[in-house]
Motif scaffolding. Structure first.
Motif, PDB file in Angstrom:
ATOM      1  N   TYR A 309       0.837  -1.212   0.000  1.00 23.18           N
ATOM      2  CA  TYR A 309       0.000   0.000   0.000  1.00 23.18           C
ATOM      3  C   TYR A 309       0.868   1.258   0.000  1.00 23.18           C
ATOM      4  O   TYR A 309       0.598   2.210  -0.744  1.00 23.18           O
ATOM      5  N   ARG A 313       0.448   4.040  -2.872  1.00 18.98           N
ATOM      6  CA  ARG A 313       0.092   5.409  -2.515  1.00 18.98           C
ATOM      7  C   ARG A 313       1.087   6.401  -3.123  1.00 18.98           C
ATOM      8  O   ARG A 313       0.696   7.387  -3.762  1.00 18.98           O
ATOM      9  N   PRO A 342     -11.271   8.493  -9.110  1.00 23.63           N
ATOM     10  CA  PRO A 342     -12.041   7.768  -8.085  1.00 23.63           C
ATOM     11  C   PRO A 342     -11.711   6.281  -7.996  1.00 23.63           C
ATOM     12  O   PRO A 342     -11.672   5.729  -6.895  1.00 23.63           O
ATOM     13  N   ARG A 345      -8.567   5.902  -6.083  1.00 23.31           N
ATOM     14  CA  ARG A 345      -8.918   6.149  -4.678  1.00 23.31           C
ATOM     15  C   ARG A 345      -9.546   4.930  -4.022  1.00 23.31           C
ATOM     16  O   ARG A 345      -9.252   4.582  -2.890  1.00 23.31           O
ATOM     17  N   TYR A 560     -14.954   4.643   5.502  1.00 21.38           N
ATOM     18  CA  TYR A 560     -14.872   3.915   4.232  1.00 21.38           C
ATOM     19  C   TYR A 560     -15.059   2.423   4.476  1.00 21.38           C
ATOM     20  O   TYR A 560     -15.825   1.754   3.786  1.00 21.38           O
TER      21      TYR A 560
ATOM     22  N   ASN B 508     -18.104  11.906  -9.903  1.00 19.62           N
ATOM     23  CA  ASN B 508     -17.356  11.030  -9.007  1.00 19.62           C
ATOM     24  C   ASN B 508     -18.250  10.001  -8.317  1.00 19.62           C
ATOM     25  O   ASN B 508     -17.791   8.930  -7.941  1.00 19.62           O
ATOM     26  N   SER B 512     -16.864   6.344  -8.697  1.00 24.11           N
ATOM     27  CA  SER B 512     -16.477   5.605  -7.485  1.00 24.11           C
ATOM     28  C   SER B 512     -17.066   4.199  -7.470  1.00 24.11           C
ATOM     29  O   SER B 512     -16.581   3.322  -6.769  1.00 24.11           O
ATOM     30  N   THR B 578     -23.257   3.954  -2.085  1.00 27.48           N
ATOM     31  CA  THR B 578     -22.628   4.857  -1.113  1.00 27.48           C
ATOM     32  C   THR B 578     -21.929   6.012  -1.816  1.00 27.48           C
ATOM     33  O   THR B 578     -21.477   6.951  -1.162  1.00 27.48           O
ATOM     34  N   GLY B 579     -21.832   5.942  -3.140  1.00 25.51           N
ATOM     35  CA  GLY B 579     -21.304   7.065  -3.906  1.00 25.51           C
ATOM     36  C   GLY B 579     -19.849   7.381  -3.622  1.00 25.51           C
ATOM     37  O   GLY B 579     -19.064   6.511  -3.246  1.00 25.51           O
ATOM     38  N   ALA B 580     -19.523   8.653  -3.817  1.00 22.99           N
ATOM     39  CA  ALA B 580     -18.124   9.070  -3.725  1.00 22.99           C
ATOM     40  C   ALA B 580     -17.734   9.510  -2.322  1.00 22.99           C
ATOM     41  O   ALA B 580     -16.551   9.686  -2.039  1.00 22.99           O
ATOM     42  N   THR B 582     -17.304   8.476   0.854  1.00 19.52           N
ATOM     43  CA  THR B 582     -16.187   7.920   1.632  1.00 19.52           C
ATOM     44  C   THR B 582     -14.958   7.684   0.755  1.00 19.52           C
ATOM     45  O   THR B 582     -13.832   7.685   1.259  1.00 19.52           O
ATOM     46  N   VAL B 583     -15.184   7.501  -0.536  1.00 21.39           N
ATOM     47  CA  VAL B 583     -14.046   7.236  -1.441  1.00 21.39           C
ATOM     48  C   VAL B 583     -13.155   8.469  -1.569  1.00 21.39           C
ATOM     49  O   VAL B 583     -11.925   8.369  -1.601  1.00 21.39           O
ATOM     50  N   MET B 584     -13.798   9.636  -1.656  1.00 20.50           N
ATOM     51  CA  MET B 584     -13.053  10.857  -1.938  1.00 20.50           C
ATOM     52  C   MET B 584     -12.855  11.728  -0.699  1.00 20.50           C
ATOM     53  O   MET B 584     -12.464  12.897  -0.812  1.00 20.50           O
ATOM     54  N   ALA B 585     -13.098  11.168   0.479  1.00 23.69           N
ATOM     55  CA  ALA B 585     -13.099  11.998   1.698  1.00 23.69           C
ATOM     56  C   ALA B 585     -11.718  12.574   2.044  1.00 23.69           C
ATOM     57  O   ALA B 585     -11.617  13.685   2.548  1.00 23.69           O
ATOM     58  N   LEU B 586     -10.686  11.817   1.782  1.00 21.91           N
ATOM     59  CA  LEU B 586      -9.350  12.273   2.192  1.00 21.91           C
ATOM     60  C   LEU B 586      -8.727  13.211   1.163  1.00 21.91           C
ATOM     61  O   LEU B 586      -8.915  13.046  -0.036  1.00 21.91           O
ATOM     62  N   ASP B 587      -7.955  14.164   1.646  1.00 22.59           N
ATOM     63  CA  ASP B 587      -7.083  14.912   0.743  1.00 22.59           C
ATOM     64  C   ASP B 587      -5.986  13.970   0.257  1.00 22.59           C
ATOM     65  O   ASP B 587      -5.616  13.039   0.965  1.00 22.59           O
ATOM     66  N   ALA B 588      -5.461  14.264  -0.912  1.00 20.61           N
ATOM     67  CA  ALA B 588      -4.416  13.395  -1.461  1.00 20.61           C
ATOM     68  C   ALA B 588      -3.242  13.252  -0.492  1.00 20.61           C
ATOM     69  O   ALA B 588      -2.611  12.206  -0.395  1.00 20.61           O
ATOM     70  N   ALA B 589      -2.972  14.295   0.256  1.00 19.63           N
ATOM     71  CA  ALA B 589      -1.821  14.269   1.155  1.00 19.63           C
ATOM     72  C   ALA B 589      -2.105  13.489   2.442  1.00 19.63           C
ATOM     73  O   ALA B 589      -1.190  13.185   3.203  1.00 19.63           O
ATOM     74  N   GLN B 590      -3.383  13.209   2.700  1.00 27.60           N
ATOM     75  CA  GLN B 590      -3.728  12.499   3.941  1.00 27.60           C
ATOM     76  C   GLN B 590      -3.543  10.988   3.835  1.00 27.60           C
ATOM     77  O   GLN B 590      -3.715  10.281   4.821  1.00 27.60           O
ATOM     78  N   PHE B 591      -3.252  10.512   2.641  1.00 29.88           N
ATOM     79  CA  PHE B 591      -3.081   9.057   2.490  1.00 29.88           C
ATOM     80  C   PHE B 591      -1.786   8.609   3.143  1.00 29.88           C
ATOM     81  O   PHE B 591      -0.863   9.389   3.306  1.00 29.88           O
TER      82      PHE B 591
END
Lengths: 591, 591
Positions: A309, A313, A342, A345, A560, B508, B512, B578-580, B582-591
């Motif tokens: 992962y 990432r 997406p 993601r 999630y 999205n 997603s 459930t749509g986007a 929870t999939v898109m909740a994080l900022d890219a930098a939060q991963f």
């Protein structure tokens, strides 16, 4: 070369925010203040990142080789193993009287994750030694402990487990290896064992084989099996090494992965062995090793997903390809990073929510072992006995899936060995197989563990989930965790009920759903730890934690899992409730 | 060494019982009487079983090598390729005017399954050639067709597809390879292409590269891309081979699998190329190859599962381990065969129900292509366009899973390369990636194909399912098929509805769920073909078919799929809905 950075922050979160170890009543836990565990994890991280991880890919390419009866490990392994040995890492959670540091098992597991992620094949030499030590600690005589343990704890000598024979994998009753009693109380062990991980190598002075064999008079099947210590070099009374024993490496297997671990065919030709534990009670002694090993293998499953992962990432954040459909995120560049898409993601969130959940589940399991061992807590012992096949089976199945998914994020580069993603998947694959293939874990869970002590432990598990939900129902912020958890737990109970109603009159109805049940159980466990982690993260935020970003990401990641992964419980239940009818419909010859 | 026996009986069942090809109105189908197709499949089976399959494992071990600019294929490949060539197999479904046999595509696919199961890496040299021929047929000038096709149909010359560059995988707009127009109407092509399957080898006189490159004046992104023919050796007017062109192999990639196929880095250094199709319309021409190739890759996914399943079945029938919990099945032996155990059955039934369903799905798809090409049937063309990403994405994801599961049946032996199960999984893995990674297939399905022609084709698909259910509702024997199919189809419609309602305002939300939708769609397709196969099997039984065992097993296998696999649609729908969020909740930098 792939990257590896130990997730010390998240390990600290699990140890302190979630498990709150330093205020626990388990003997030894009060020493585990945050500063102390940070220091340990940071040291382990250094070793993992700087010494072990850089040898992971080269070890895979080079593999082990057998020349004139000697097994050579890949370049650099000996030096790295010396550093692990010098750091005393093997003895971290072993008794002080044999040279260990006597820290709780939970710390050994936290450190173990780092080492496995860094270099699974290398760490196995140590892991097998640890398992052999546990068996000697539990079943060895005082003399045996004095002879073997100090050297093994120091890893001057390493250990192995010898169960499998060519015709006899899961069904140990078919075993042919013989042990003939000698006048001096020792035995002559003769037979062939296969798939012996870390079976031999050039990194230690001696290898102590724990070997299952049949001694006369024990009866048919597994009843006649005893456990023997068979050293590679004979050990004199003063502890010095003597002549080579009658055990040799027949060959090294060519495997899909873990190339740097020597998986050996071991030939025992009248090798001198010493009975350990009671005669004809070898299976019991072996299970001491097996249970610990199974949790260790579950850890391997998710630890490979951790490092896979991390790399997926980084690749997704760096690789520019395509544009965000809702508007360019990198308008000055030729394209946006993969992570804007997406479906990328989705894959990263699958992986992130799994590895963080699996870490919490495993370390919670490790804390139950400490409770069972250090406090003789029978309930904790029963619970971890119930959860062991779930940790092993669910985390290795999913861990492999997540490695495959991480590889997928790389597109074509994921298939090229140079990029390293293939190795994570290939290495993780074995964890679904060894220490009891996952179908055996499911069988153990449904056929044995569910009904153990009258079903007391599974009832206690349900009660624990129920209590947690009840205690937190007032907290609206947790609703997105509690509602799915309740629903998933109901699915698990319904499946258990189905087994109770059908299993007695038709065992196949239960066994046909065993793997689905193991996965259903695994999802509920991850749902439970995610709900607890969310609660812990909110508590930290409420307490004014400075690193709000970390805790908010934690909660979002949990959401999630609850939204996208936990609903799998309904599918598993639906399958279970179809029973054996369609599974067993064909005659064996109709396939 | 693994076994391979071509499933000619089941292929015949799909062609005749299910698709009833010989009474179809598609031009050319009336020739496909059962005796004739049997003869073809038997010949293909001989070649696959006796020539190609025996080289599969050795080709994996040896791999390809590059020496002084020459690519060598593994031992025996050249001779085997000669036999494929001499049998005229490549031209089976190609026009007679260029030396082909003009049989329908559906026959090419049935034969293709056999060759891919027997030796995927070897068959790829032929498969890529076939794709390149399709592009020249569709877009080449008469002169180009005359120059290249006879040699390529005969496989004296093979073909390749050159899209990917190091920095440019899916996002072809980033392409850097340049084509500069020359006074004589040709172009000078310069750039580097990577991941070029069958890029070069020692089995043919010439290699005809189809190369995407940017010619001046086309504008930014994919708009400026044109397609060029770049031969390895220049072709004189009389068809004889001239000087070496400015194209060379930079290196061969070390991959997870398909080692016997040379995956090349191709360097174009002012190589002479000839425009094919319209200038700056290269993407369109490339898609001609891609669409066919995608169905071929879907076929690869399930064909690897076919051979993996065959071996898992044999192992489970032979290997003695443990006892049937309901009573010994092999009381005189030391243990019962693995196949008595419900969890082993579950795995075998998963595999069997998948591969037979996937075979029917793919050949049905191939028959739609025949209908589209031979009858200019726009509805068939629209439907197969819709189903192509499902065939590619769903069948390769599941095909790989089934290879992994077949490997699991072997326990420890599954991990040892010598037994061959690892190779099936490693080879199958690429099919999820190339010709558009499966995430791209899902995107194509949800982002393009669903709405194509105003959503006409997906509506037609729903209508087809509905009509089938309505027409057969009176048949009580089919209830176990129709009820789950109806429910699964409703899930698919609900997912489509969700996309319609949300996709426009929030793309999205649709994207997603794209991978889940692709899988949901795949399950409904397999549910549909299973229901149809059950109907066909009952019809055969009612008609007094002599091989009752085959038809009864077919129905029982279908029942398993409907009961145990099809319920996955509800999980996919739940995730999609459930749509986007929870999939898109994080900022890219939060991963």
């Amino acid at each position: 070369m792939p990257s590896y950075t130990a997730p010390t922050k998240d390990l600290q979160f699990v140890l302190h925010d979630l498990l709150q170890i330093s205020t626990s009543d388990v003997p030894g836990y009060s020493d585990l203040e945050s500063d102390f565990t940070t220091a340990i994890l940071d040291e382990a991280a250094k070793l993992g990142q700087d010494v072990m991880a850089p040898l992971n890919a080269s070890g895979d390419v080079e593999g082990c080789r057998l020349e004139n009866g000697v097994v050579y490990t890949p370049k650099g392994f000996k030096q790295a193993f010396d550093q692990i040995r010098e750091g005393g890492w093997n003895g971290l959670d072993l008794p002080e009287e044999f040279g260990g540091q006597n820290l709780p098992y939970v710390m050994g597991s936290a450190v173990g994750e780092i080492f496995v992620s860094a270099n699974m094949a290398l760490n196995m030499y140590q892991g097998l030694t640890h398992g052999a030590i546990s068996a000697i600690l539990a079943h060895g005589s005082e003399a045996q402990k004095a002879t073997y343990l100090p050297k093994m704890v120091a890893m001057d000598w390493t250990g192995t487990m010898n169960l499998t024979e060519p015709h006899c994998g899961t069904d140990l009753g078919l075993m042919r290896t013989k042990a003939e009693p000698q006048a001096d109380g020792s035995y002559k062990v003769t037979g062939q064992k296969i798939f012996i991980s870390a079976g031999d190598h050039d990194m230690a002075e001696n290898v102590i084989h724990l070997v299952l064999a049949k001694a006369p008079g024990g009866g048919e099947g597994t009843k006649g099996i005893s456990l023997f210590i068979v050293p590679k070099f004979m050990v004199s009374e003063d502890g010095s090494l003597g002549a080579r024993n009658g055990v040799s490496v027949g060959s090294i297997e060519e495997k899909m992965g873990i190339h740097a671990n020597a998986t050996c065919v071991m030939n025992y030709d009248g090798a001198t062995g010493y009975l350990i534990g009671d005669l004809h009670k070898g299976m019991r002694a072996m299970f001491t090793m097996m249970n610990e090993a199974r949790i260790g293998v579950g850890l391997q499953g998710y630890a490979q997903a951790v490092v896979a992962y991390e790399n997926a990432r980084i690749y997704a954040q760096d690789r520019l390809q395509g544009r965000d459909v809702t508007g360019a995120k990198n308008p000055d560049g030729p394209a946006d990073p993969l992570i804007v898409h997406p479906d990328i993601r989705r894959m990263l969130m699958d992986q992130k929510s799994f590895v963080e959940g699996a870490r919490a589940f495993t370390l919670w399991g490790a804390s139950l072992i400490d409770r069972a061992h250090r406090m003789q807590d029978k309930d904790a012992d029963g619970l971890i006995s119930l959860l062991t096949p779930v940790i092993k089976g669910f985390l290795t199945d999913k861990g492999f899936d997540m490695c495959v998914q991480a590889q997928q994020v790389y597109g074509g580069h994921g298939y090229i060995e140079e990029w390293g993603m293939s190795q994570f998947a290939r290495d993780a694959r074995i964890a679904m197989i060894y220490e009891g293939a996952n179908g055996i874990q499911a069988l153990d869970l449904v056929g044995r563990k569910l009904a153990q002590d009258g079903g007391k432990h599974v009832m206690a598990f349900f009660e624990m989930v129920k209590t947690f939900i009840k205690e937190n129902e007032g907290d609206a912020r947790l609703e997105g965790f509690l509602v799915p958890l309740k629903s998933a737990s109901k699915d698990l109970q319904a499946a258990g009920m189905y087994f109770m109603q059908h299993g007695m009159k038709s065992p196949n109805d239960a066994l046909s759903g065993s793997s689905d049940f193991m996965h259903l159980f695994g999802h509920v466990c991850l749902g439970l730890v995610w709900a607890r982690m969310a609660k812990a993260a909110y508590a930290a935020l409420d307490g004014g934690a400075s690193d709000r970003d970390f805790y908010e990401a934690k909660i979002a990641t949990g959401r999630y899992y609850m939204a996208r992964q936990l609903p799998a419980t309904a599918l598993h239940l639906a399958r279970i409730q179809t029973g054996a009818e369609t599974v067993m419909a064909l005659d064996a010859a109709q396939f």
